[in-house]
Enzyme design. Sequence first.
Site, PDB file in Angstrom:
ATOM      1  CG  HIS A 227     -13.165  -4.702   7.327  1.00  0.00           C
ATOM      2  ND1 HIS A 227     -12.138  -4.022   6.736  1.00  0.00           N
ATOM      3  CD2 HIS A 227     -13.428  -4.032   8.461  1.00  0.00           C
ATOM      4  CE1 HIS A 227     -11.807  -2.977   7.466  1.00  0.00           C
ATOM      5  NE2 HIS A 227     -12.579  -2.956   8.529  1.00  0.00           N
ATOM      6  CE1 TYR A 231     -11.514  -2.746  12.996  1.00  0.00           C
ATOM      7  CE2 TYR A 231     -13.146  -3.911  11.708  1.00  0.00           C
ATOM      8  CZ  TYR A 231     -12.518  -2.732  12.056  1.00  0.00           C
ATOM      9  OH  TYR A 231     -12.886  -1.563  11.468  1.00  0.00           O
ATOM     10  CG  HIS A 378      -5.039   1.423   5.145  1.00  0.00           C
ATOM     11  ND1 HIS A 378      -5.205   2.203   6.264  1.00  0.00           N
ATOM     12  CD2 HIS A 378      -5.875   0.371   5.292  1.00  0.00           C
ATOM     13  CE1 HIS A 378      -6.114   1.648   7.042  1.00  0.00           C
ATOM     14  NE2 HIS A 378      -6.532   0.526   6.490  1.00  0.00           N
ATOM     15  CG  PHE A 379      -2.865  -3.751   3.837  1.00  0.00           C
ATOM     16  CD1 PHE A 379      -1.738  -4.529   3.746  1.00  0.00           C
ATOM     17  CD2 PHE A 379      -3.649  -3.580   2.709  1.00  0.00           C
ATOM     18  CE1 PHE A 379      -1.371  -5.106   2.554  1.00  0.00           C
ATOM     19  CE2 PHE A 379      -3.291  -4.159   1.509  1.00  0.00           C
ATOM     20  CZ  PHE A 379      -2.148  -4.918   1.432  1.00  0.00           C
ATOM     21  CG  HIS A 380       2.595  -2.862   3.936  1.00  0.00           C
ATOM     22  ND1 HIS A 380       1.807  -3.153   2.861  1.00  0.00           N
ATOM     23  CD2 HIS A 380       3.458  -3.908   4.054  1.00  0.00           C
ATOM     24  CE1 HIS A 380       2.190  -4.315   2.328  1.00  0.00           C
ATOM     25  NE2 HIS A 380       3.187  -4.797   3.031  1.00  0.00           N
ATOM     26  NE  ARG A 443      -4.250  -4.217  -3.110  1.00  0.00           N
ATOM     27  CZ  ARG A 443      -5.088  -4.699  -2.194  1.00  0.00           C
ATOM     28  NH1 ARG A 443      -6.346  -4.273  -2.150  1.00  0.00           N
ATOM     29  NH2 ARG A 443      -4.709  -5.618  -1.338  1.00  0.00           N
ATOM     30  NE  ARG A 444      -3.777  -8.112  -3.922  1.00  0.00           N
ATOM     31  CZ  ARG A 444      -4.835  -8.796  -3.545  1.00  0.00           C
ATOM     32  NH1 ARG A 444      -5.874  -8.871  -4.315  1.00  0.00           N
ATOM     33  NH2 ARG A 444      -4.857  -9.431  -2.401  1.00  0.00           N
TER      34      ARG A 444
END
Lengths: 552, 156
Positions: A227, A231, A378-380, A443-444
């Site tokens: 995580h 950041y 989300h992380f895209h 996902r994946r």
Amino acid sequence: MLTNGTPELQIDRKDSRLVLAHILFAFGALFLGGIAGLLQGLVRGGVVKLPAEIGYYQLLTAHGVLMALIFTTYFIIGFLISGVSKTTGGKLLPISRHLGWLGYGLMSTGTVVGTICILLNQATVLYTFYAPMKASPYFYIALALVVVGSWMSGFGMFYQFGYWKKLHKGKVTPLFAFMAVTTMLMWIVATLGVAAEVLLQLIPWSFGWVDTVNVMLSRTLFWFFGHPLVYFWLLPAYMCWYVVIPKIIGGKLFSDALARLAFILFLLFSIPVGFHHQLMEPGISPFWKFLQVILTFMVIVPSLMTAFSLFATFEQAGRALGAKGLFGWFRKMPWSDVRFFAPFAGMLTFIPAGAGGIINASNQMNAVVHNTLFITGHFHLTVATTVALTFFGVTYWLIPALTGRKLTARINKLGMIQTVVWLVGMFFMSGAMHTVGLLGSPRRTAYTTYENHPDAFLWMPYHVAMAIGGTILFIGILLLIVNIVLLFRAPRGQEEFPIAEANASAEAAPRLFERWGVLISLVVVLVLIAYMVPVLDMINNPVPGSKGFVTW
Amino acid sequence: MHMHRLEKWWLVFGISMLAIFLLVLGTATFAMGVTPPGEHRHTVNPETVTQNEPFDKPGLRQVGDNEYEAVILAFVFGYSPDRIELPVGAKVNFVLTSTDVVHGFHIIGTNVNMMAVPGEVNHTSYTFKEPGEYLVLCNEYCGAAHEQMQMRIIVK
């Protein structure tokens, strides 16, 4: 290119070379990772089939490693080194530069070895490499080299920063350098987790020196790192927003001290939060999960501070330029300047992206979205839009500033087009991922109809939209590569390295903000509170060990 | 350190919202029993798990009035059993582990979504109020045929 010692370079020529080596490597990784991403999107959308010798999950591993680990880390270290050099006198000490090159060498060796392992199908374990799937030991060694290499560059920055402080006793340190040091410090603490996992658990197990691995402990160590990794991507983007953008729009820093406070809060609250990736797992009690959920949400505070500070900067700069009325400043922003527009588009994207993150980390609510395409969506938005667009925006001035060239009006325009292409592609891809993720699509996962289950058929149109978005994004990468080539052929000149100054009336940051011993102690205390009891439980009452599996 | 008046309001508002939000989540978790799955530690040896209770006989067992325990093994690339039939309104307590790598267990259309980790046993409960053929799939990458890993829950 850099032969005649041009006086217009913004930092020392030797430093420029080090930074450019990082930036170009980053974009090389982005290009290769982009090819893998394009193919994945097309396969999942049912548009193409892969030849038998390439596996979908092999491509997925390459995409994740090259984008999430290599592109980001190289760009970040290059950008941070450039700003540290710029703000501490325009020239790195030889030892800092040598550490930078040592880091570059170690990371590049690791990247090459790791990529070969993936291409040979020896490491089809994705970039999270969860045990007990067992990759080649050389894959784990390659990852260790990347991590250790990044530490070397970090140490170089620390040394440079310490030297500046020694020469400027009692002075406020340069904000960019302070932020770079905070970011690298957070990174080094965070990577201790994955380093322990790889060096103490996975490498001995993969070589066969030990038979089994403690799976729960390995996952916990991974997410101790996993995580804060996000950041580590985000903070350099924040550095651009806090320090670079105000200068580009013709303003000043809103508050030097509050910017530092935000970074210190990120240093403290980025790390003790990994369990929110393990909420759906057995073996961790609800109390410890919930405690880390609370700590996870603490980072919302510095993000709220950042949002306020950015829009306050915009408003102040706009009013200083003569804007009237409540929102008149909005029209004073340099909308057609890619150095502003691309990072600004990233900032706006961070509003829905951050909201999605709050959903993901919400304890039991995580069950709705865990391991679905919602997470990928989300992380895209976070890393692949907010962070990536900010980095692209930086690239458009950083390369000319380092090579003594100009960002021409034509390249600026191409950059604007590239940014819009990126946004459109991501709207389709990430939008479809979020929606179909809520419907349950995992996902994946390669193309499948789950033996013609009706739910899986409902997902198909969204998967096609993802493929369309992915194709548009790949065009965006190609445009970016073209623009980078054009930047290297742009006419000679002087491009600004934008670093904003504090307001004349600004007060100095409290001394505590530079008491690194105190700050590190606080980090350690928070980590111990969040992790000590559950991790000791995992070590003292371990799960029965798992032998390795090669299931691909 | 000076903080703008409006920024103070902004932060007070934001932090209050955050506190309320966390209070709701915490109350749901600890007072209303809406916890994430797997609340207690329960270890098994993944190599011998199929020889011992209860994983030697994976499947459905009635434990009460329309309440069942479903013991499920996840492995590459499937589940045992691969099909469960239930009456409408049945409450099912799922007990799940893996014999090899890490797998997922997501019942599409429900909030049952949990990890099967070798060496640990995961638990969660769900009441099937709607009839239908529920798709259960593995949502954690587990190898070459990961996309084939599935089972069905038939609720009539």
